[in-house]
Design an enzyme around this catalytic site. Structure first.
Site, PDB file in Angstrom:
ATOM      1  N   LYS A 134       0.864  -1.187   0.000  1.00 32.91           N
ATOM      2  CA  LYS A 134       0.000   0.000   0.000  1.00 32.91           C
ATOM      3  C   LYS A 134       0.893   1.227   0.000  1.00 32.91           C
ATOM      4  O   LYS A 134       2.048   1.154   0.434  1.00 32.91           O
ATOM      5  CB  LYS A 134      -0.877   0.019   1.254  1.00 32.91           C
ATOM      6  CG  LYS A 134      -2.129   0.848   1.109  1.00 32.91           C
ATOM      7  CD  LYS A 134      -3.232   0.065   0.453  1.00 32.91           C
ATOM      8  CE  LYS A 134      -4.518   0.828   0.331  1.00 32.91           C
ATOM      9  NZ  LYS A 134      -5.629  -0.036  -0.088  1.00 32.91           N
TER      10      LYS A 134
HETATM   11  P1  NAD Z   1     -13.178   7.615  -2.090  1.00 28.26           P
HETATM   12  O1  NAD Z   1     -12.134   8.646  -1.910  1.00 28.26           O
HETATM   13  O2  NAD Z   1     -13.774   7.433  -3.424  1.00 28.26           O
HETATM   14  O3  NAD Z   1     -14.357   7.857  -1.029  1.00 28.26           O
HETATM   15  C1  NAD Z   1     -14.117   8.011   0.327  1.00 28.26           C
HETATM   16  C2  NAD Z   1     -15.414   8.385   0.996  1.00 28.26           C
HETATM   17  O4  NAD Z   1     -15.178   8.466   2.406  1.00 28.26           O
HETATM   18  C3  NAD Z   1     -15.969   9.737   0.569  1.00 28.26           C
HETATM   19  O5  NAD Z   1     -17.349   9.623   0.358  1.00 28.26           O
HETATM   20  C4  NAD Z   1     -15.687  10.618   1.760  1.00 28.26           C
HETATM   21  O6  NAD Z   1     -16.637  11.646   1.914  1.00 28.26           O
HETATM   22  C5  NAD Z   1     -15.825   9.625   2.899  1.00 28.26           C
HETATM   23  N1  NAD Z   1     -15.191  10.116   4.108  1.00 28.26           N
HETATM   24  C6  NAD Z   1     -13.940  10.568   4.262  1.00 28.26           C
HETATM   25  N2  NAD Z   1     -13.762  10.984   5.542  1.00 28.26           N
HETATM   26  C7  NAD Z   1     -14.927  10.774   6.176  1.00 28.26           C
HETATM   27  C8  NAD Z   1     -15.395  11.003   7.489  1.00 28.26           C
HETATM   28  N3  NAD Z   1     -14.599  11.533   8.414  1.00 28.26           N
HETATM   29  N4  NAD Z   1     -16.669  10.681   7.794  1.00 28.26           N
HETATM   30  C9  NAD Z   1     -17.491  10.151   6.868  1.00 28.26           C
HETATM   31  N5  NAD Z   1     -17.102   9.896   5.606  1.00 28.26           N
HETATM   32  C10 NAD Z   1     -15.840  10.213   5.271  1.00 28.26           C
HETATM   33  O7  NAD Z   1     -12.502   6.253  -1.558  1.00 28.26           O
HETATM   34  P2  NAD Z   1     -12.897   4.757  -1.917  1.00 28.26           P
HETATM   35  O8  NAD Z   1     -11.987   4.312  -2.986  1.00 28.26           O
HETATM   36  O9  NAD Z   1     -14.359   4.642  -2.077  1.00 28.26           O
HETATM   37  O10 NAD Z   1     -12.437   4.000  -0.588  1.00 28.26           O
HETATM   38  C11 NAD Z   1     -13.272   3.900   0.559  1.00 28.26           C
HETATM   39  C12 NAD Z   1     -12.771   2.761   1.441  1.00 28.26           C
HETATM   40  O11 NAD Z   1     -12.770   1.550   0.674  1.00 28.26           O
HETATM   41  C13 NAD Z   1     -11.339   2.885   1.953  1.00 28.26           C
HETATM   42  O12 NAD Z   1     -11.252   2.237   3.201  1.00 28.26           O
HETATM   43  C14 NAD Z   1     -10.527   2.110   0.937  1.00 28.26           C
HETATM   44  O13 NAD Z   1      -9.285   1.674   1.451  1.00 28.26           O
HETATM   45  C15 NAD Z   1     -11.478   0.964   0.689  1.00 28.26           C
HETATM   46  N6  NAD Z   1     -11.259   0.226  -0.553  1.00 28.26           N
HETATM   47  C16 NAD Z   1     -11.291   0.871  -1.764  1.00 28.26           C
HETATM   48  C17 NAD Z   1     -11.125   0.126  -2.915  1.00 28.26           C
HETATM   49  C18 NAD Z   1     -11.238   0.755  -4.279  1.00 28.26           C
HETATM   50  O14 NAD Z   1     -11.210  -0.003  -5.265  1.00 28.26           O
HETATM   51  N7  NAD Z   1     -11.372   2.048  -4.411  1.00 28.26           N
HETATM   52  C19 NAD Z   1     -10.896  -1.258  -2.841  1.00 28.26           C
HETATM   53  C20 NAD Z   1     -10.880  -1.881  -1.596  1.00 28.26           C
HETATM   54  C21 NAD Z   1     -11.078  -1.119  -0.456  1.00 28.26           C
END
Ligand code: NAD
Length: 449
Positions: A134
């Site tokens: 990561k």
């Molecule tokens: P993203 O940046 O697209 O979205 C993140 C979201 O989290 C946003 O809606 C933001 O408003 C919200 N957020 C941030 N701080 C916050 C807070 N304090 N309170 C409430 N909401 C808050 O990111 P993503 O890619 O959707 O990733 C989200 C999670 O999923 C992370 O834990 C990431 O590691 C995990 N993840 C993502 C992927 C992927 O393919 N993108 C794959 C596996 C896991």
């Protein structure tokens, strides 16, 4: 489910759910609420249950490499700013390091280490030929112009170019990073390694389709969450799966909005959503596609007219069948767990539930589908993208979706089997299944020299 809940670990004197002497042997942070200690502790608990040899426990309790870089970038006003970037390579016993790049102003080494560790477990459970890694940049992408972000991403790619590679370490998007960022990253890597004979574009996944990205990658993590839910809901008491189920979503970015849209497509009703801009609720249902369009324009759920503004506490307290946390880590601690009223929490985000929070959820009869299972759809389709790049193919969406579903169903099945064998909750079962595969690899590879 009842037996699994009865087996929950009790709190130790230090106030944490599980203590291992390996914490002290390796000098891990002493704060029981430290994210890295929590995530590694969960693995060590599973390792102890299955009798994983001590040498493998210590190897897996620390990453192989922790790379930190500092690099200057010219801002639009002509001044320079110094940025901090990370790449943590946790383990590569099963294949190249694989894992996303987080662009967030509050990114620290311990977070990146935890997320890299989770990738090793996730790739192992998903039966992918990858290890875990990561990375990220301490930056708030919302505060920079497109031109500044391009320079930041390219300078970071240059700073770590010699530590990654299409057969060695393959980044992808995560919180705050997008397909466009991956395109700039790949282009920079290709420029730096031109003439080396490497297929530079395969150095990252989650790219735009124009340069070798896979169809279906953008929605893959959300789709995987939904595939796992459909597979597991009948045994959690929802016979019809998502059809007529109510759900709430925490975080409405890539994972949250796709989980919401796809759950709605399967007949579910979204009652409440929260993100960094606030929380909204409508008992008649919130249209996930309409909300996603609003978020693209407004930058968050705040200001959405077809739902009422509510507090975060009201968000958590809304009774639903399924809660999908899809924001950041440690957002379901003891307090929030006490508020939650649902049948199942499907972890779209990585490490959203603390061990103390999970103990309360389990005690209240709430099943938790752990991140290493629930959100493995993203890395699975990243793997498909990498395969397509290596064989110069472009798969159609049907093939991607069908294969993704097979992977998710298989990972759910392996987890279920481990739960039956060890009579534990789903998280411990998923870790045991992941550790079994890693153990097998170490048994035949041995430990150098
Ligand atoms: P993203 O940046 O697209 O979205 C993140 C979201 O989290 C946003 O809606 C933001 O408003 C919200 N957020 C941030 N701080 C916050 C807070 N304090 N309170 C409430 N909401 C808050 O990111 P993503 O890619 O959707 O990733 C989200 C999670 O999923 C992370 O834990 C990431 O590691 C995990 N993840 C993502 C992927 C992927 O393919 N993108 C794959 C596996 C896991």
């Amino acid at each position: 489910m009842a037996t699994a809940i009865a087996k929950k670990p009790a709190k130790t004197k230090s106030g944490e759910m599980f203590y291992s002497p390996i914490f002290d042997e390796l000098g891990l942070p002493s704060d029981p609420a430290n994210l890295y200690r929590e995530t590694v502790g969960t693995m060590l608990h599973a390792a102890e249950m299955m009798g994983l040899p001590h040498e493998l426990q210590i190897i897996l309790a620390q990453p192989k490499n922790e790379i930190m870089v500092h690099f200057p970038v010219k801002m639009d006003d002509g001044k320079y700013k110094l940025f901090k970037g990370y790449r943590v390579q946790h383990n590569n016993a099963l294949g190249p390091y694989k894992g996303g790049l987080r662009f967030h102003h509050d990114t620290h080494l311990d977070d990146v280490k935890s997320l890299a560790f989770l990738m090793t477990m996730k790739c192992s459970l998903a039966q992918l030929p990858y290890g875990g890694g990561k990375g990220g940049i301490k930056v708030d992408p919302r505060k920079h112009s497109r031109a500044e972000m391009e320079r930041i991403v390219r300078r970071f790619a240059a700073a770590i170019a010699h530590d990654i590679g299409p057969d060695y370490d393959i980044p992808a998007p995560d919180v705050g990073s997008t397909a466009q960022h991956m395109a700039w990253f790949a282009d920079t890597y290709c420029t730096i390694t031109e003439g080396s004979g490497k297929n530079g574009m395969a150095v990252v996944t989650g790219k735009p389709v124009e340069i070798g990205g896979s169809l279906g990658r953008e929605k893959a993590t959300g789709q995987g969450v939904i595939d796992v839910l459909e597979e597991m809901l009948p045994e959690i008491g929802l016979k019809n799966g998502l059809k007529n189920a109510t759900f709430s979503v925490l975080g409405f970015g890539n994972v949250g909005s796709w989980s919401g849209r796809l759950a709605q497509d399967r007949g579910g009703k979204m009652l409440t959503v929260a993100d960094h801009t606030g929380a909204i609720k409508n008992d008649k249902g919130i249209d996930a596609a309409d909300l996603a369009a609003h978020v693209v324009k407004a930058g968050g759920v705040a200001g959405y007219k077809k739902a009422d503004k509510v507090t975060l506490e009201q968000f958590y307290k809304t009774k639903v069948d399924v809660l999908i946390p899809a924001a950041l880590e440690q957002m379901i601690g003891e307090e929030q767990a006490g508020w939650i009223s649902c049948k199942v929490v499907a972890e779209g985000a990585n490490a959203p539930t603390t061990p103390a929070g999970e103990r309360i959820l389990n005690a209240n009869g709430i099943e938790v589908i752990p991140a290493i299972l629930a959100n493995s759809g993203g890395v699975t389709v990243s793997y498909f993208e990498w395969l397509q790049n290596k064989s110069a193919e472009a798969w159609d969406l049907e093939k991607v979706d069908t294969l993704l579903n097979k992977h998710m169903v298989r990972a759910a099945g392996v987890t279920r089997l481990a739960r039956k064998k060890h009579n534990c909750n789903l998280r411990t079962a998923a870790y045991i299944a992941a550790l079994e595969r890693l153990k097998g690899a170490y048994e035949v590879r041995g430990i150098f020299p």
